[in-house]
Scaffold this motif. Structure first.
Motif, mmCIF file in Angstrom:
data_model
loop_
_atom_site.group_PDB
_atom_site.id
_atom_site.type_symbol
_atom_site.label_atom_id
_atom_site.label_comp_id
_atom_site.label_asym_id
_atom_site.label_seq_id
_atom_site.Cartn_x
_atom_site.Cartn_y
_atom_site.Cartn_z
ATOM 1 N N THR A 190 -1.550 2.023 11.279
ATOM 2 C CA THR A 190 -1.829 2.180 12.708
ATOM 3 C C THR A 190 -3.035 1.334 13.106
ATOM 4 O O THR A 190 -3.007 0.642 14.116
ATOM 5 C CB THR A 190 -2.071 3.665 13.044
ATOM 6 O OG1 THR A 190 -0.876 4.400 12.754
ATOM 7 C CG2 THR A 190 -2.444 3.854 14.507
ATOM 8 N N ARG A 191 -4.091 1.376 12.287
ATOM 9 C CA ARG A 191 -5.291 0.601 12.616
ATOM 10 C C ARG A 191 -5.020 -0.900 12.534
ATOM 11 O O ARG A 191 -5.443 -1.663 13.396
ATOM 12 C CB ARG A 191 -6.433 0.926 11.672
ATOM 13 C CG ARG A 191 -7.568 -0.102 11.872
ATOM 14 C CD ARG A 191 -8.694 0.054 10.948
ATOM 15 N NE ARG A 191 -9.710 0.835 11.609
ATOM 16 C CZ ARG A 191 -10.873 1.100 11.060
ATOM 17 N NH1 ARG A 191 -11.153 0.690 9.859
ATOM 18 N NH2 ARG A 191 -11.770 1.786 11.704
ATOM 19 N N LEU A 192 -4.313 -1.334 11.509
ATOM 20 C CA LEU A 192 -4.148 -2.765 11.259
ATOM 21 C C LEU A 192 -3.043 -3.410 12.091
ATOM 22 O O LEU A 192 -3.077 -4.618 12.324
ATOM 23 C CB LEU A 192 -3.894 -3.013 9.774
ATOM 24 C CG LEU A 192 -5.045 -2.604 8.845
ATOM 25 C CD1 LEU A 192 -4.609 -2.712 7.388
ATOM 26 C CD2 LEU A 192 -6.283 -3.441 9.118
ATOM 27 N N ALA A 193 -2.062 -2.631 12.524
ATOM 28 C CA ALA A 193 -0.938 -3.207 13.272
ATOM 29 C C ALA A 193 -0.945 -2.844 14.746
ATOM 30 O O ALA A 193 -0.261 -3.474 15.539
ATOM 31 C CB ALA A 193 0.390 -2.761 12.654
ATOM 32 N N GLY A 194 -1.689 -1.805 15.108
ATOM 33 C CA GLY A 194 -1.688 -1.391 16.511
ATOM 34 C C GLY A 194 -0.295 -0.975 16.947
ATOM 35 O O GLY A 194 0.428 -0.318 16.195
ATOM 36 N N ASP A 195 0.095 -1.412 18.132
ATOM 37 C CA ASP A 195 1.403 -1.025 18.669
ATOM 38 C C ASP A 195 2.521 -1.968 18.244
ATOM 39 O O ASP A 195 3.633 -1.900 18.757
ATOM 40 C CB ASP A 195 1.339 -0.912 20.192
ATOM 41 C CG ASP A 195 0.960 -2.227 20.861
ATOM 42 O OD1 ASP A 195 0.758 -3.244 20.159
ATOM 43 O OD2 ASP A 195 0.864 -2.228 22.098
ATOM 44 N N ARG A 196 2.249 -2.840 17.276
ATOM 45 C CA ARG A 196 3.278 -3.770 16.807
ATOM 46 C C ARG A 196 4.176 -3.153 15.741
ATOM 47 O O ARG A 196 5.141 -3.764 15.304
ATOM 48 C CB ARG A 196 2.631 -5.051 16.303
ATOM 49 C CG ARG A 196 1.961 -5.813 17.458
ATOM 50 C CD ARG A 196 1.104 -6.923 16.988
ATOM 51 N NE ARG A 196 0.011 -6.336 16.197
ATOM 52 C CZ ARG A 196 -0.717 -7.006 15.346
ATOM 53 N NH1 ARG A 196 -0.488 -8.281 15.130
ATOM 54 N NH2 ARG A 196 -1.690 -6.426 14.673
#
Length: 139
Positions: A28-34
């Motif tokens: 979640t932190r590293l990809a965000g909403d991607r």
């Protein structure tokens, strides 16, 4: 031009209180909403492991409000990638899904010093997964 589909990743461990929670938090932190991120357990605990919460706080990620969730067939069916972390035969298998089995020590009953290397290994594997998916890390 169509928008590319956002991949969905499901992290699974037995209690959904340690490894799968850390994996989901890092992704979640590293990809965000991607990436759509979910985590679940085959036999969820009542709460997230306090040593895991502390270890993640050390790297600036707060998972203190997370609650272990039960693994459902629907969660597996709706995921593009299913990452298992020691859930054994309790993890349902569906043909056509991409499964990764990350063998990692179980942080249950361990102190924060024992959780740190597990946390760091999970972060590295999540970064590798992002690279495989062709998604640049945000951090």
């Amino acid at each position: 031009m169509s928008t590319p589909a956002v991949p969905s990743v499901l992290f699974v461990c037995v209690h959904n209180a340690g490894r799968s929670r850390m994996g989901a938090a890092f992704l979640t932190r590293l990809a965000g909403d991607r990436v759509r991120v979910h985590s679940a357990g085959s036999a969820p605990a009542d709460a997230v492991n306090p040593a895991v919460v502390e270890a993640m706080a050390e790297v600036g990620i707060d998972i203190s409000a997370e609650t272990p969730e039960i693994l459902t067939v629907e969660a597996v069916q709706s995921s593009d990638v299913v990452i298992t972390m020691g859930c054994g035969d309790a993890c349902p298998f569906f043909p056509g899904k991409r499964y990764l089995d990350w063998e990692l020590a179980d942080p249950a009953g361990q102190g924060v010093a024992a959780v740190r290397p597990i946390r760091d290994a999970i972060e590295q594997r999540v970064r590798g997964l992002l690279a495989e998916l062709g998604i640049p890390s945000t951090a």
